[in-house]
Design a protein around this motif. Structure first.
Motif, mmCIF file in Angstrom:
data_model
loop_
_atom_site.group_PDB
_atom_site.id
_atom_site.type_symbol
_atom_site.label_atom_id
_atom_site.label_comp_id
_atom_site.label_asym_id
_atom_site.label_seq_id
_atom_site.Cartn_x
_atom_site.Cartn_y
_atom_site.Cartn_z
ATOM 1 N N PHE A 112 51.324 37.061 22.139
ATOM 2 C CA PHE A 112 50.454 36.927 23.305
ATOM 3 C C PHE A 112 50.650 35.594 24.018
ATOM 4 O O PHE A 112 50.465 35.479 25.225
ATOM 5 N N TYR A 113 51.055 34.559 23.278
ATOM 6 C CA TYR A 113 51.221 33.235 23.861
ATOM 7 C C TYR A 113 52.443 33.158 24.774
ATOM 8 O O TYR A 113 52.612 32.188 25.521
ATOM 9 N N LEU A 114 53.309 34.175 24.743
ATOM 10 C CA LEU A 114 54.487 34.214 25.612
ATOM 11 C C LEU A 114 54.295 35.152 26.799
ATOM 12 O O LEU A 114 55.225 35.366 27.570
ATOM 13 N N PHE A 115 53.074 35.692 26.936
ATOM 14 C CA PHE A 115 52.854 36.712 27.966
ATOM 15 C C PHE A 115 52.978 36.098 29.352
ATOM 16 O O PHE A 115 52.549 34.963 29.596
ATOM 17 N N THR A 116 53.561 36.863 30.288
ATOM 18 C CA THR A 116 53.846 36.346 31.629
ATOM 19 C C THR A 116 52.615 36.422 32.522
ATOM 20 O O THR A 116 51.529 36.803 32.093
ATOM 21 N N ASP A 117 52.804 36.064 33.796
ATOM 22 C CA ASP A 117 51.662 35.949 34.706
ATOM 23 C C ASP A 117 51.300 37.258 35.404
ATOM 24 O O ASP A 117 50.478 37.262 36.313
ATOM 25 N N LEU A 118 51.915 38.361 35.036
ATOM 26 C CA LEU A 118 51.528 39.695 35.521
ATOM 27 C C LEU A 118 51.679 39.853 37.031
ATOM 28 O O LEU A 118 50.941 40.609 37.655
ATOM 29 N N GLN A 119 52.638 39.163 37.613
ATOM 30 C CA GLN A 119 52.837 39.305 39.056
ATOM 31 C C GLN A 119 53.154 40.749 39.441
ATOM 32 O O GLN A 119 52.835 41.195 40.541
ATOM 33 N N ALA A 120 53.766 41.491 38.508
ATOM 34 C CA ALA A 120 54.192 42.847 38.831
ATOM 35 C C ALA A 120 53.034 43.786 39.128
ATOM 36 O O ALA A 120 53.227 44.813 39.774
ATOM 37 N N VAL A 121 51.853 43.470 38.641
ATOM 38 C CA VAL A 121 50.727 44.397 38.832
ATOM 39 C C VAL A 121 49.714 43.890 39.853
ATOM 40 O O VAL A 121 48.636 44.456 39.987
ATOM 41 N N GLU A 122 50.042 42.850 40.568
ATOM 42 C CA GLU A 122 49.087 42.285 41.522
ATOM 43 C C GLU A 122 48.610 43.323 42.533
ATOM 44 O O GLU A 122 47.442 43.354 42.917
ATOM 45 N N GLY A 123 49.525 44.190 42.968
ATOM 46 C CA GLY A 123 49.166 45.167 43.979
ATOM 47 C C GLY A 123 48.187 46.224 43.518
ATOM 48 O O GLY A 123 47.595 46.941 44.330
ATOM 49 N N LEU A 124 47.991 46.346 42.198
ATOM 50 C CA LEU A 124 47.084 47.361 41.671
ATOM 51 C C LEU A 124 45.639 46.900 41.616
ATOM 52 O O LEU A 124 44.733 47.690 41.378
ATOM 53 N N LEU A 125 45.390 45.614 41.802
ATOM 54 C CA LEU A 125 44.124 45.023 41.395
ATOM 55 C C LEU A 125 43.063 44.941 42.482
ATOM 56 O O LEU A 125 41.887 44.758 42.166
ATOM 57 N N SER A 126 43.445 45.049 43.723
ATOM 58 C CA SER A 126 42.509 44.687 44.790
ATOM 59 C C SER A 126 41.292 45.600 44.868
ATOM 60 O O SER A 126 40.243 45.192 45.371
ATOM 61 N N LEU A 127 41.393 46.846 44.378
ATOM 62 C CA LEU A 127 40.265 47.774 44.488
ATOM 63 C C LEU A 127 39.438 47.890 43.212
ATOM 64 O O LEU A 127 38.448 48.616 43.191
ATOM 65 N N PHE A 128 39.822 47.195 42.143
ATOM 66 C CA PHE A 128 39.036 47.238 40.909
ATOM 67 C C PHE A 128 37.642 46.650 41.155
ATOM 68 O O PHE A 128 37.503 45.570 41.723
ATOM 69 N N THR A 129 36.603 47.372 40.672
ATOM 70 C CA THR A 129 35.235 46.847 40.767
ATOM 71 C C THR A 129 34.688 46.408 39.415
ATOM 72 O O THR A 129 33.787 45.570 39.354
ATOM 73 N N ARG A 130 35.207 46.985 38.315
ATOM 74 C CA ARG A 130 34.758 46.604 36.972
ATOM 75 C C ARG A 130 35.988 46.441 36.072
ATOM 76 O O ARG A 130 36.793 47.367 35.945
ATOM 77 N N VAL A 131 36.101 45.275 35.464
ATOM 78 C CA VAL A 131 37.203 44.996 34.538
ATOM 79 C C VAL A 131 36.623 44.410 33.259
ATOM 80 O O VAL A 131 35.824 43.467 33.296
ATOM 81 N N THR A 132 37.006 44.995 32.131
ATOM 82 C CA THR A 132 36.602 44.496 30.817
ATOM 83 C C THR A 132 37.850 44.231 29.988
ATOM 84 O O THR A 132 38.686 45.121 29.821
ATOM 85 N N VAL A 133 37.986 43.009 29.498
ATOM 86 C CA VAL A 133 39.088 42.650 28.598
ATOM 87 C C VAL A 133 38.464 41.906 27.422
ATOM 88 O O VAL A 133 38.256 40.698 27.472
ATOM 89 N N GLN A 134 38.121 42.644 26.368
ATOM 90 C CA GLN A 134 37.412 42.084 25.214
ATOM 91 C C GLN A 134 38.342 41.933 24.018
ATOM 92 O O GLN A 134 39.195 42.781 23.764
ATOM 93 N N ASN A 135 38.130 40.840 23.285
ATOM 94 C CA ASN A 135 38.771 40.655 21.979
ATOM 95 C C ASN A 135 40.282 40.921 22.051
ATOM 96 O O ASN A 135 40.840 41.667 21.256
ATOM 97 N N THR A 136 40.939 40.269 23.014
ATOM 98 C CA THR A 136 42.363 40.507 23.248
ATOM 99 C C THR A 136 43.148 39.198 23.302
ATOM 100 O O THR A 136 44.269 39.156 23.779
#
Length: 753
Positions: free
Chosen positions: A291-315
């Motif tokens: 996980f410490y080598l994970f990139t900045d996720l630029q590839a998925v930026e276009g998917l994010l603009s319409l998200f209203t609820r995001v949960t990222v727990q215990n990851t």
């Protein structure tokens, strides 16, 4: 093994066969965890009113064809975890009322050539499959049109005939445990328009070439997709995202307990089409080994603009790149709890322009340590209303902090702060500083409505002047030992004061003031309902004790003293006679009976507003209020319970409250324990329920034995109730979780009967 409602619990008794003598009165029969191997035709022939039959975890290998023929009213049948090598349609031919069928964990390899479920028109949930289950044939599900839940354990499913599940028109929630991607794609093809929530478990998306067969998912009308215990790689993530974003009605995507092999270096750039429907994204316990080598996720930026609820727990999230935060333009709810966010990384994650629409933010259980820096990092969030930063290790709290001006809810519980300062924003309506080291609270918060100070070191109530709009205050598990009248009077507007688990020294004057003068709608102080003061001369703040006055102190003449002695002896004699022959009880109950007789014996149906009146001792309140009430009032459909703490009319005589509550309830639920039979108010409730049972000649009482008690502890004068206990089985609270589930099932049926 049967109680008053004919719920018979014969589980874990080492039975080798179904007991003889089952009658038409039985509604629930639990035979789970025994050694039954065969179900014979005559075993259940007389149980024509059976609603639930639990036979899971036996050794059943054979069932006579007409074993269930007489069970036309059966709604639940559990045959899971047995040794059935085949499933016969004849078994279920007469189960016209069956709603829930569990067949998982047996040894059958298929469901036969035809449908075993063709006559089950009311079936709502179906659970089938096992490690040997390998074939699903066309026609296996004929007769089923609607299902609330379908669970298929197909971990070794290798053959699926096209069209097998197409006969089912609607499935609210389908769970499938499967390994073969090819078989999974064939199943999905039949479920394109029928499944609302598709949950896939234990599948591995490891090879990019295999993902092409899943392209059929892009035509699915499912609104929610869940992956549990799923393997993903850098090679398959872009393919999976491309498929999901094409789904026309997908609203929610969930990854729970999954594993990602990679660091986000996706070989194929995701061509984001920006799904117009996907709004909710949840990740829980995602394992990324590097996980410490994970990139900045630029590839998925276009998917994010319409998200209203995001949960990222215990990851193990330690940073949200600023560019990602700035892309979350519509985000209103963000849960990053149980991760590795620190002060510096939060500052970068919540950068200027990031999360512009955010209203709720959960940062609990992270690595934050500087409260001033945390507040400064978030102060630009102009729409933030709710902030949870509990279970971080701040330790110290500064005098000044910068917070969003819209902040109304702040959770600072379990953050090791020793005091509260003006760092706390004045805009708050709800503040939780429980489980800290606070010794006092005098902060001025003019808009505060709810204050939670549980598990601190308070020795006095916080002042009401700085919090004029406070309506709820919790000071449980502190070191309070008394309240003054001035403190109570300052909280006249309060609706709830919870002061349980403190060190109160009670007095009659104080109790009288609480119940009649304080003006607070509900006071939870932890005293027993049957508290009786020993002396009318008790002093507030001192322990109540018997006051013994000498004859000369009370009287100035010997004649008056002798008269008083004689009066005392006469009263003592009357008390002794009355105690022996229950004179006081008969007088008291005769008066109550005369008053009750003036009312109708049963309240009109429009006045019956509770399913049950619950009678219990204050010493058992924790189990009743936190376990039983939560289980019953959150059931589907929910039960409405009448509790004296919550539902009694303030200012009304307690006896009148008891009578009215029993009359307006269909049942009276007694939680029996040693504390119960020692409680004076519980005896009152038994008395009035006794009259109702005597007058109406019905069984409106349900007895729950919370702990073993001696039968002699039950007053002998309650002959009707003693007869019920001697002739019918009561519900007994078990220790094991599996038995507790059966207990709740039995209790709900008893309440509905």
């Amino acid at each position: 093994s049967c109680d008053a409602s004919q719920l018979c619990n014969c589980s874990s008794m080492g039975l080798d066969f179904i007991p003889l003598g089952l009658t038409a009165k039985i509604t629930v029969l639990n035979l789970a965890h025994n050694r039954i191997k065969h179900i014979r035709s005559q075993d259940l022939q007389q149980a024509v009113n059976l609603r639930a039959l639990l036979l899971q975890s036996n050794q059943i290998s054979s069932i006579d064809e007409d074993s269930f023929q007489s069970l036309a009213k059966l709604e639940l049948l559990d045959l899971s975890n047995n040794s059935l090598a085949h499933v016969s349609p004849v078994w279920f031919g007469h189960l016209f009322s069956l709603q829930h069928l569990h067949l998982q964990g047996n040894s059958y390899r298929d469901l036969g050539e035809s449908s075993p479920f063709s006559n089950l028109r009311n079936l709502s949930s179906l659970h089938l499959g096992n490690p040997r289950f390998s074939v699903i044939r066309q026609g296996n599900f004929e007769g089923i049109e609607l299902l609330h839940g379908l669970w298929i354990d197909g971990s070794n499913l290798i053959q699926y005939e096209q069209g097998s599940l197409k006969s089912i028109k609607k499935i609210d929630h389908m769970i499938i445990n499967i390994r073969s991607i090819n078989v999974f794609s064939e199943i999905v093809r039949d479920l394109l328009h029928s499944v609302t929530w598709l949950e896939v478990r234990r599948i591995a998306f490891s090879i990019a070439g295999e993902m092409q067969v899943l392209r059929v998912m892009s035509s699915s009308f499912a609104k929610k997709i869940s992956f549990r215990q799923t393997l993903l790689t850098d090679a398959t993530v872009p393919e999976l995202v491309s498929i999901l974003e094409d789904m026309p009605k997908l609203v929610e995507l969930e990854l729970v307990d999954c594993r990602l092999l990679g660091t986000g270096q996706w070989k194929i750039q995701i061509q984001a089409k920006q799904s117009q429907t996907l709004r909710v994204f949840t990740i829980e316990k995602l394992s990324i080994e590097e996980f410490y080598l994970f990139t900045d996720l630029q590839a998925v930026e276009g998917l994010l603009s319409l998200f209203t609820r995001v949960t990222v727990q215990n990851t193990k999230v330690f940073l949200v790149p600023c560019r990602i935060s700035q892309c979350l333009l519509s985000l209103e709810y963000l849960d990053l709890s149980a991760n590795l966010l620190g002060d510096q990384s939060l500052e970068h994650s919540a950068c200027q322009g990031g999360w512009p629409s955010l209203r709720t933010l959960n940062l609990s259980q992270n690595s934050l340590s500087d409260l001033e820096m945390t507040s400064k990092s978030l102060c630009h969030l102009g729409n933030l209303i709710v902030l949870d930063i509990s279970q971080n290790n701040f330790g110290e709290i500064p005098d000044r902090c910068e917070w969003p001006k819209t902040l109304k809810y702040l959770n600072l519980s379990s953050t090791q702060i020793p005091e509260v300062t003006t760092c706390i924003p004045k805009t708050l309506e709800v503040l939780d500083v429980s489980a800290n080291n606070l010794k006092e609270f005098g902060l001025q918060l003019p808009f505060l409505k709810e204050l939670y100070l549980t598990k601190n070191q308070l020795k006095a109530l916080p002042g009401a002047t700085p919090t004029p709009n406070l309506v709820a205050l919790s000071v449980r598990r502190n070191k309070l030992n008394s309240f003054s009248k001035e403190e109570f009077e300052s909280f006249k507007r309060m609706e709830l004061l919870d002061a349980r688990d403190n060190n109160f020294i009670c007095s009659c004057e104080f109790l009288s003031f609480i119940h009649h003068e304080a003006g607070i709608a509900q006071v939870l102080a932890g005293w027993p309902d049957d508290y009786v003061c020993d002396s009318p001369l008790a002093v507030r703040g001192a322990q109540v004790g018997a006051v013994h006055l000498s004859l000369m102190e009370c009287h100035r003449s010997l004649v008056v003293s002798l008269i008083c002695v004689l009066v005392f002896l006469v009263i003592l004699l009357l008390v002794a006679v009355g105690y022996k022959y229950h004179v006081v009880w008969y007088v008291r109950m005769t008066w109550a009976w005369l008053r009750a007789k003036r009312k109708p014996k049963r309240a009109p149906p429009k006045d019956v507003c509770y399913d049950a009146f619950v009678s219990y001792s204050e010493n058992d309140s924790d189990w009743v209020e936190n376990t039983m009430v939560r289980e019953l009032e959150q059931a589907c459909p929910p039960f409405r319970l009448c509790l004296h703490k919550r539902d009694f009319v303030p200012g009304k005589w307690i006896v009148d409250n008891i009578i009215d509550s029993i009359e307006k309830s269909r049942k009276t639920l007694f939680v029996l324990s040693e504390h119960f039979v020692q409680s004076e108010w519980c005896k009152y409730e038994l008395d009035f329920s006794h009259f109702r049972l005597f007058d109406e000649n019905n069984d409106a009482a349900i007895l729950v034995l919370l702990e073993p008690i001696q039968s002699k502890a039950i007053p002998k004068r309650f002959c009707k109730l003693r007869k019920i206990m001697n002739t019918k089985t009561y519900l007994e609270w078990p220790a094991g979780e599996e038995q507790q589930q059966m207990f709740w099932f039995n209790l709900k049926i008893a309440l509905r009967s």
